[in-house]
Write a protein that holds these residues in place. Sequence first.
Motif, short mmCIF file in Angstrom:
data_model
loop_
_atom_site.label_atom_id
_atom_site.label_comp_id
_atom_site.label_asym_id
_atom_site.label_seq_id
_atom_site.Cartn_x
_atom_site.Cartn_y
_atom_site.Cartn_z
N THR A 226 -4.86 -21.65 37.90
CA THR A 226 -3.90 -22.17 37.72
C THR A 226 -3.07 -21.18 37.97
O THR A 226 -2.60 -21.63 39.03
N ILE B 104 0.76 -25.74 33.06
CA ILE B 104 -0.20 -25.66 32.65
C ILE B 104 -0.98 -24.63 32.13
O ILE B 104 -2.20 -24.51 31.20
N PHE C 156 -10.08 -29.38 37.48
CA PHE C 156 -8.86 -29.38 36.11
C PHE C 156 -9.87 -30.92 36.29
O PHE C 156 -9.89 -31.15 34.66
#
Length: 362
Positions: free
Chosen positions: A32, A54, A337
């Motif tokens: 990420t 995130i 995800f």
Amino acid sequence: MNASTQVGWRGLPYGTALEKLSPGYFALVMGTSIMSVGFHLTGFEVLSEALLVIAVIAYVVLWALFIARAATFRAETMSDIRNPEKAFAYFTIVAGTDVLGVRLMYQGYAGVAVVLFMVGALLWFVFGYLLPWQVLMTRDGLPILARTNGTWYIWSVASQSLAIGMTALRPHFDGEARWIGIIAVMSWSVGVALYIGVSVLVALRIIHHGVTPAQFEPPYWVAMGAMAIAVVAGSNIVAMESTPMVDAVRDLVSGTVVVFWCFAAWLIPMLIGAGVWRHVLNKVPLTYVPTLWSMVFPMGMFAVASINIGRVDALPVVESIGYVALVVASVVWLIVFVAMLRGIVLMATRQRHASAVNLAVS
């Protein structure tokens, strides 16, 4: 911790999930964070900042889970640390810490980034000696060479991530800051040496013991990602301000980064072909497993490496490849995800159902 306490913890909600928590789950932070870096480099700040949020949340939550697991399931944690197939996945903690620190540095949070780099350096040093020792000195009757796998490359990635962290740190220190140059060059060099060593071991494993379709798991993609991150770390070292150590190796490092990028690009069709062999020809189910994040990170890192080297060395074709790779990596990140969130929801649903059944029985 006695056996009764362990059983009690297993009986708690999500206790089994905590017990089986993957040692390599910090690859979620790695993947990420590097996607956030990629979007930052290409000017998509909204997406970049959303991914940064995130990544920060995942980093904090994973630290809490890993600490809880180490305190609660000590035997299982120690078993993972001594397991050749799992131990090196703990280096995702180092790489995740450093890559997140780099993105926070871009965002202007230099103080937080410096702390993360220091934590990453400490963990790199401790894990770099502790984990290999635990793996190599522990004997359980099974040959270690037959259990060498793609997670071993994460050791090299962790070293390169520290080098990138040091290059990001350098502009924030006045004077020569020789120690930053020393750590940057040393960790880059160690990362390259580790990559060569691990590649030899993996090749010997394949030659002597083979790899079944089920054993060819997503972490083998780190073989490509480790080369890509060496490109980024190397190009950043070349661009560093002058220090004695950096000046001594600048020409050498500059001559390797293009070669490393070419090798990383060459590996991609091979890895895609291996995926077809695994899932299409041999029908291994394509389901969510935490190790899929070890495939996301190499894709994102290759995109960033391509954009970086394309700009630094004035190679527009390579930069264009980086843009295409970033789009592909974005799609893969989104799929993984969503699959992860779906898995969490299903786990929560099963837990609520089990709790309802137990309540009804009681």
